[in-house]
Design a protein around this motif. Structure first.
Motif, short mmCIF file in Angstrom:
data_model
loop_
_atom_site.label_atom_id
_atom_site.label_comp_id
_atom_site.label_asym_id
_atom_site.label_seq_id
_atom_site.Cartn_x
_atom_site.Cartn_y
_atom_site.Cartn_z
N LEU A 193 48.73 43.98 43.16
CA LEU A 193 47.80 45.08 42.88
C LEU A 193 47.00 44.80 41.60
N GLN A 194 47.64 44.18 40.62
CA GLN A 194 46.93 43.82 39.39
C GLN A 194 45.81 42.84 39.68
N ARG A 195 46.11 41.83 40.50
CA ARG A 195 45.08 40.85 40.86
C ARG A 195 43.96 41.52 41.66
N PHE A 196 44.34 42.40 42.57
CA PHE A 196 43.33 43.10 43.37
C PHE A 196 42.41 43.92 42.47
N TRP A 197 43.00 44.67 41.56
CA TRP A 197 42.20 45.54 40.71
C TRP A 197 41.26 44.73 39.81
N GLY A 198 41.77 43.62 39.26
CA GLY A 198 40.91 42.79 38.43
C GLY A 198 39.74 42.20 39.22
N ALA A 199 40.01 41.75 40.44
CA ALA A 199 38.94 41.20 41.28
C ALA A 199 37.96 42.28 41.70
N TRP A 200 38.48 43.45 41.99
CA TRP A 200 37.63 44.57 42.41
C TRP A 200 36.63 44.92 41.31
N ARG A 201 37.10 44.92 40.08
CA ARG A 201 36.20 45.19 38.96
C ARG A 201 35.20 44.07 38.75
N ASP A 202 35.67 42.81 38.91
CA ASP A 202 34.77 41.67 38.73
C ASP A 202 33.66 41.65 39.78
N LEU A 203 33.98 42.17 40.95
CA LEU A 203 32.95 42.22 42.01
C LEU A 203 31.95 43.36 41.79
N GLY A 204 32.23 44.20 40.78
CA GLY A 204 31.29 45.24 40.44
C GLY A 204 31.26 46.39 41.41
N THR A 205 32.36 46.64 42.09
CA THR A 205 32.40 47.75 43.04
C THR A 205 32.93 49.01 42.38
#
Length: 201
Positions: free
Chosen positions: A189-201
């Motif tokens: 979940l930590q990896r998902f959340w970090g990627a989600w933010r990096d994708l600008g969504t």
């Protein structure tokens, strides 16, 4: 906390092993297969759930971890790194993760806990490669990466060989499976959340 951040340092320490492997004609794919063989041997030791089995399992886990670094370094040295080799490495790593957790769980007859642990482990790894698939680069970070897991399994194997009495409701191995179950999903979940933010969504 993640030992994966030390991967470049570990690869520098591997230079003598890479040179030796290259001299005797080993291939990166061959090293990947041998690494998986050590994971199978470790799982067998953990399944026995004896002091000797746990010690042998810990040594085999250490060998698996070093060989997992060696195959990539050898591929770069021989200039044969390829997508096919990367695919084989990832597939064998995931199967190694599975057999290690299954061996640990079977040895203490805790299959339900093993299921929770192995799904946490697999989701952590899946998020790492899925983040790469969406163009953000391979993700090794998080609470517990693969290097951390292998280190914890190895240390737990040594401790389990000495500490045979339960620690409360679970053995040392049982508590490790709890850790993998909880922290594995949290890392995913930590990896998902970090990627989600990096994708600008």
């Amino acid at each position: 906390m993640t030992l994966d951040r030390l991967r470049p340092v570990a690869e520098l320490l591997l230079d003598p092993m890479v040179a030796a492997a290259d001299r005797i004609g080993l291939t990166p794919d061959g090293v990947s297969v041998v690494a998986f063989g050590f994971a199978l041997a470790a799982a067998g030791g953990f399944y026995l759930a004896t002091p000797l089995g746990y010690l042998l399992g810990a040594l085999c886990v250490l060998a698996n971890g070093w060989l997992d670094l060696l195959d990539g370094a050898l591929a770069r040295t021989q200039n044969v790194d390829s997508r096919a080799g990367d695919l084989l490495d990832h597939v064998l790593d995931r199967y190694a993760d599975i057999v290690l957790v299954v061996g640990l769980a079977a040895g203490i007859d805790r299959y339900g806990l093993g299921l929770l642990a192995v799904t946490g482990v697999l989701m952590t790894s899946y998020l790492g490669t899925q983040i790469q698939a969406v163009g953000l680069g391979r993700e090794y970070g998080g609470l517990v990466g693969r290097a951390d897991r292998l280190a914890l399994v190895g240390v737990t194997g040594v401790v389990a060989a000495v500490v045979t009495d339960p620690l409360g409701p679970l053995s040392v191995v049982g508590w490790l499976l709890v850790l993998f179950a909880v922290v594995g999903h949290l890392t995913a979940l930590q990896r998902f959340w970090g990627a989600w933010r990096d994708l600008g969504t």
